[in-house]
Design a protein around this motif. Structure first.
Motif, mmCIF file in Angstrom:
data_model
loop_
_atom_site.group_PDB
_atom_site.id
_atom_site.type_symbol
_atom_site.label_atom_id
_atom_site.label_comp_id
_atom_site.label_asym_id
_atom_site.label_seq_id
_atom_site.Cartn_x
_atom_site.Cartn_y
_atom_site.Cartn_z
ATOM 1 N N ARG A 277 0.677 -1.006 0.119
ATOM 2 C CA ARG A 277 0.170 -0.023 -0.283
ATOM 3 C C ARG A 277 0.497 1.061 0.025
ATOM 4 O O ARG A 277 0.800 2.602 -1.088
ATOM 5 C CB ARG A 277 -0.389 -0.152 1.006
ATOM 6 N N TYR A 278 1.869 0.836 0.997
ATOM 7 C CA TYR A 278 2.856 2.496 1.580
ATOM 8 C C TYR A 278 3.962 3.023 -0.439
ATOM 9 O O TYR A 278 3.424 3.987 -0.486
ATOM 10 C CB TYR A 278 4.010 1.825 2.058
ATOM 11 N N ILE A 279 4.212 1.662 -1.004
ATOM 12 C CA ILE A 279 4.965 1.448 -2.312
ATOM 13 C C ILE A 279 4.011 2.081 -3.560
ATOM 14 O O ILE A 279 4.245 3.422 -3.695
ATOM 15 C CB ILE A 279 4.937 0.292 -2.666
ATOM 16 N N GLU A 280 2.842 1.695 -3.394
ATOM 17 C CA GLU A 280 2.046 2.704 -4.134
ATOM 18 C C GLU A 280 1.107 3.882 -4.085
ATOM 19 O O GLU A 280 1.412 4.946 -4.924
ATOM 20 C CB GLU A 280 0.474 1.768 -4.297
ATOM 21 N N GLU A 281 1.262 4.206 -3.258
ATOM 22 C CA GLU A 281 1.472 5.582 -2.202
ATOM 23 C C GLU A 281 1.868 6.732 -2.665
ATOM 24 O O GLU A 281 2.308 7.892 -3.284
ATOM 25 C CB GLU A 281 0.870 5.690 -0.354
ATOM 26 N N THR A 282 3.588 5.665 -2.930
ATOM 27 C CA THR A 282 4.555 6.740 -2.293
ATOM 28 C C THR A 282 4.811 6.789 -4.090
ATOM 29 O O THR A 282 5.373 8.059 -4.543
ATOM 30 C CB THR A 282 5.823 5.792 -2.531
ATOM 31 N N GLN A 283 5.290 5.893 -4.798
ATOM 32 C CA GLN A 283 4.720 5.940 -6.233
ATOM 33 C C GLN A 283 3.537 6.710 -6.708
ATOM 34 O O GLN A 283 4.861 7.954 -8.013
ATOM 35 C CB GLN A 283 4.883 4.586 -6.857
ATOM 36 N N LYS A 284 2.950 7.184 -6.679
ATOM 37 C CA LYS A 284 1.727 8.062 -6.739
ATOM 38 C C LYS A 284 2.725 9.743 -6.398
ATOM 39 O O LYS A 284 1.739 10.821 -7.060
ATOM 40 C CB LYS A 284 0.530 7.815 -6.303
ATOM 41 N N PHE A 285 2.818 9.898 -5.180
ATOM 42 C CA PHE A 285 3.740 10.848 -4.797
ATOM 43 C C PHE A 285 3.938 11.171 -5.399
ATOM 44 O O PHE A 285 4.685 12.643 -5.791
ATOM 45 C CB PHE A 285 3.220 10.414 -3.140
ATOM 46 N N ILE A 286 5.534 10.606 -6.195
ATOM 47 C CA ILE A 286 6.639 10.996 -6.433
ATOM 48 C C ILE A 286 6.393 12.168 -7.875
ATOM 49 O O ILE A 286 6.789 12.548 -8.931
ATOM 50 C CB ILE A 286 8.031 9.631 -6.753
ATOM 51 N N ASP B 298 3.253 12.918 -8.589
ATOM 52 C CA ASP B 298 2.622 13.952 -8.575
ATOM 53 C C ASP B 298 3.120 15.324 -8.442
ATOM 54 O O ASP B 298 3.495 16.268 -8.492
ATOM 55 C CB ASP B 298 1.480 13.728 -7.004
ATOM 56 N N VAL B 299 4.717 14.852 -7.321
ATOM 57 C CA VAL B 299 5.703 16.334 -7.264
ATOM 58 C C VAL B 299 6.827 16.403 -8.575
ATOM 59 O O VAL B 299 6.576 17.929 -9.015
ATOM 60 C CB VAL B 299 6.619 15.163 -5.680
ATOM 61 N N SER B 300 6.596 14.853 -8.855
ATOM 62 C CA SER B 300 7.001 15.171 -10.485
ATOM 63 C C SER B 300 6.418 16.492 -11.530
ATOM 64 O O SER B 300 6.425 16.889 -12.176
ATOM 65 C CB SER B 300 7.020 13.740 -11.565
ATOM 66 N N LYS B 301 4.522 16.592 -11.557
ATOM 67 C CA LYS B 301 4.046 17.735 -12.078
ATOM 68 C C LYS B 301 4.693 18.437 -11.541
ATOM 69 O O LYS B 301 3.872 19.856 -12.390
ATOM 70 C CB LYS B 301 2.586 16.782 -11.981
ATOM 71 N N VAL B 302 4.943 19.816 -10.301
ATOM 72 C CA VAL B 302 4.777 20.653 -9.909
ATOM 73 C C VAL B 302 6.047 21.422 -10.616
ATOM 74 O O VAL B 302 7.188 21.090 -11.487
ATOM 75 C CB VAL B 302 5.635 20.720 -8.175
ATOM 76 N N ASN C 49 0.650 13.582 2.209
ATOM 77 C CA ASN C 49 1.506 13.416 0.379
ATOM 78 C C ASN C 49 0.858 14.786 -0.037
ATOM 79 O O ASN C 49 0.961 14.866 -0.714
ATOM 80 C CB ASN C 49 0.922 12.789 0.092
ATOM 81 N N GLN C 50 -0.927 15.056 0.147
ATOM 82 C CA GLN C 50 -1.382 15.430 -0.470
ATOM 83 C C GLN C 50 -0.882 16.978 0.278
ATOM 84 O O GLN C 50 -1.716 17.725 -0.734
ATOM 85 C CB GLN C 50 -2.973 15.197 -0.122
ATOM 86 N N THR C 51 -0.898 16.664 1.782
ATOM 87 C CA THR C 51 -0.951 18.875 1.915
ATOM 88 C C THR C 51 0.529 19.559 1.246
ATOM 89 O O THR C 51 0.459 20.054 0.824
ATOM 90 C CB THR C 51 -0.811 17.939 2.998
ATOM 91 N N ILE C 52 1.485 18.108 1.188
ATOM 92 C CA ILE C 52 2.670 18.356 0.676
ATOM 93 C C ILE C 52 2.461 19.139 -0.927
ATOM 94 O O ILE C 52 3.348 20.031 -1.661
ATOM 95 C CB ILE C 52 3.687 17.194 0.425
ATOM 96 N N ILE C 53 2.081 18.058 -1.396
ATOM 97 C CA ILE C 53 1.704 18.624 -3.128
ATOM 98 C C ILE C 53 0.497 19.987 -2.706
ATOM 99 O O ILE C 53 1.400 20.683 -4.028
ATOM 100 C CB ILE C 53 0.780 17.150 -3.503
ATOM 101 N N ASP C 54 -0.023 20.031 -2.658
ATOM 102 C CA ASP C 54 -0.668 21.323 -2.224
ATOM 103 C C ASP C 54 0.319 22.709 -1.827
ATOM 104 O O ASP C 54 0.307 23.818 -2.386
ATOM 105 C CB ASP C 54 -1.902 21.718 -2.012
ATOM 106 N N VAL C 55 0.547 22.702 -1.204
ATOM 107 C CA VAL C 55 1.880 23.277 -0.653
ATOM 108 C C VAL C 55 2.874 23.146 -1.587
ATOM 109 O O VAL C 55 3.522 24.898 -2.394
ATOM 110 C CB VAL C 55 2.701 23.606 0.594
ATOM 111 N N LEU C 56 3.700 22.690 -2.221
ATOM 112 C CA LEU C 56 4.782 22.988 -3.378
ATOM 113 C C LEU C 56 3.765 23.673 -4.046
ATOM 114 O O LEU C 56 4.290 24.017 -5.486
ATOM 115 C CB LEU C 56 5.541 21.498 -3.508
ATOM 116 N N LYS C 57 2.620 22.717 -5.307
ATOM 117 C CA LYS C 57 2.232 23.985 -6.198
ATOM 118 C C LYS C 57 2.129 25.433 -5.678
ATOM 119 O O LYS C 57 2.561 25.989 -6.624
ATOM 120 C CB LYS C 57 0.958 23.387 -6.332
#
Lengths: 393, 393
Positions: free
Chosen positions: B304-313, B315-319, B381-389
């Motif tokens: 579960r964590y691997i999947e979420e981490t891969q998605k997170f990476i 998402d960060v790449s899209k910033v 992870n979503q919080t991080i993405i939103d703030v980075l964006k």
């Protein structure tokens, strides 16, 4: 006196006895834990673990605080999930409790890690260890280090003859010497004044290690005030004070210990290692130890235990046909009559009475058949006394 | 892109920022923990600790078992009061879970103790460490050991060029080399086949240390099957596999790690040390890890964590305006635009948004301004993405 011939083991008992002998062999110069024993010998019931050297009242006190501060406050996850602080941060926490400059404190994952760290790093050519003693001191010496034994004499009740010791060290010229005070397994205590004499006379020795892991059970005045040589590190930069927290605080499972030594030596050790060697529970313990209320309660538990232990030692001394050595620690060394093996009595105590004691047959430097019996709580101590009387009176 | 000039700090914020800079300096080449930060900076609120590299779902699972097996069963005192088992007993417990001969297992008080033990005992003259990397590998080298750096190139995204590396080692002839897989702080992964090529070509190197502390987050197939080179210790007796349990099991506070190495080397280490280096909680964890049900649940939490981490990476790449390096670990390395310092962004993220990330300014071998951001739970992870964006888009 009971004839031990009458105490023949049943085949079932003989089987347990043989398993114990095997387990002891496998554990080397240490004793198998009661967990290992009960796991590998089904049906074995241990009522009193008098092999284990710790103050049960201090454990109770610690568990009480742990429940209030950690469990009830839902803080357990924080201790287990996150990285604990680095060595110097924990040294700083401890410094106020023991009133020592944090730069002179080295925190260890149990005293055993500190013994290893000091001996591996600072012992170079020759080390003198008094025997009988705690075996790790000579077992941890690296191959290039010669270990010379200074034999404590039975006719002196294994007490250290200060003058003779000083002369021996002057003759042998080791770079490292070790003194455990009180000593294990004898319980012998060296007075602070005598240790200062040793420090003065042996200034040429590069490393003088004084292990005070049992010092909280010793005392030099009627108030049972704590004794320590820690402060003397300021005067003698070749002095190391090693201190386990397992015995006096009854927390062997969390692995906490410290050493006091010259600041330069702490720096040398931390320069390339020992960065994160404490776990979350050990860090919490050191925080607890800096609380005045906890220390006051601990002193109460300590003094109660010293009193009960001293009474226990007197009671054991009254048992006929065994010799009991004077002890300033939380255990007592007992010499059995010549014809009775320590293995036999250890087996009888465990199998017939559920009392686990330390068979000292593997301790080098003891002449005769010896057991080491720990002081436990009041009721357990009474059980031990009653059983010993039944066996030997 | 936001003009960072607009983001002027208030005097209060500037004060916190300066305290953070001081704390970071004091923590050396590691980051101050959130405990240290919140203790020393009153008013600082940390919402997401993205500096901390661990799987929060595994921590939840562990806490659940700990509550059921220890707290609810009233067994906590046993873990804290008594001596844990010796190193070889715990190695035996672990052997079935990882399917390795217990004689090849060395148990450590965290992987950090193992790194220290291996480097202090076996590295003799020269060690090659790839940079950027985890600093303890070169910091723990003793004075007599030369440390040579093999620079991973920015133009290769800090990936290891296998051929070039092999040639470098053949030329330098070190006795010890270190490969962290996946690497920290880059997240780069070396394929098993490539590592085998290295092992084959570099048989003359006495000690090849492969640190697999982040390997549970990596995978080479679509089922996220665990990868490890542990079994190859049978074939290559110069190989050491180092494994932290802190990251994948989310239990940094209990200090548990192990290494797989040639039986003779385990014996050398245990011959004069490391006897009781596990605490009661670490021993319980290794017992837990030998339970099939726990392992099955862990694999679920891991995937579960691997999947979420891969998605997170992804998402960060899209910033916009930042460069994100590919990662097979549980964190992502981010390169900031040239004119923006990593200290500034670290401060903004912490002070304004309560997000704590790793400022990589002290990591040697990185060219540019970098942050390392850990993957946490889905919401964090979503919080991080939103703030980075908000900051960079």
């Amino acid at each position: 006196m009971t004839s031990f011939d009458k105490l023949k083991f049943t085949p079932k008992e003989e089987e347990i006895r043989n398993k114990m002998i095997t387990l002891k062999k496998e554990a080397g110069t240490h004793s198998p834990s009661i967990h290992t024993l009960t796991q590998l010998i089904p049906g074995l019931k241990i009522k009193v673990d008098a092999c284990f050297l710790s103050n049960p009242y201090a454990t109770e006190l610690y568990m009480d605080y742990f429940k209030r501060e950690i469990i009830d406050q839902n803080k357990l996850r924080d201790l287990l999930e996150f990285y604990p602080s680095q060595n110097d941060v924990i040294a700083f926490l401890l410094s106020s409790s023991i009133n020592i400059d944090p730069k002179q404190i080295f925190i260890g994952n149990g005293a055993i890690e500190i013994i290893q760290a000091i001996i591996h790093r600072f012992a170079k050519k020759k080390m003198v260890v008094n025997i009988p003693t705690f075996s790790s001191y000579y077992e941890f010496a690296q191959d290039m280090v010669d270990v010379e034994f200074f034999k404590l004499r039975k006719e002196d009740n294994y007490n250290l003859d200060i003058i003779e010791y000083i002369n021996f060290i002057k003759e042998q010229k080791p770079d490292t010497i070790v003194l455990i005070n009180p000593n294990n397994p004898t319980g012998n205590y060296i007075l602070k004044a005598d240790l200062i004499k040793i420090l003065k006379e042996l200034s040429f020795v590069e490393n003088i290690i004084i292990d005070e892991s049992f010092i909280h059970f010793a005392f030099e005045d009627e108030f049972y005030s704590e004794v320590t040589l820690s402060k003397l590190v300021n005067e003698y930069n070749n002095l190391y004070i090693v201190k386990s927290m397992s015995k006096d605080f009854g927390i062997a499972g969390i692995r906490a210990g410290y050493a006091i030594m010259d600041e330069k030596k702490v720096n040398q050790l931390l320069k390339n290692g020992y960065l994160w060697n404490s776990n979350g529970l050990a860090e919490h313990f050191f925080r607890l130890y800096s609380q005045k209320e906890f220390i006051a309660n601990y002193q109460f538990a300590r003094k109660r235990y010293i009193e009960e232990t001293q009474k226990f030692i007197i009671d054991v001394s009254k048992v006929a046909n065994i010799k009991v050595y004077p002890s300033s620690a939380n255990f007592v060394l007992i010499e059995l009559p010549e014809e009775i093996s320590s293995e036999l009595i250890t087996s009888i105590l465990l199998i017939r009475h559920g009392i686990y004691v330390r068979n000292c047959a593997d301790k080098i430097g003891l002449e005769g058949n010896y057991l080491r019996i720990a002081s436990r709580g009041q009721d357990d101590n009474q059980t031990i006394i009653d059983v010993l009387k039944g066996l030997f009176n």
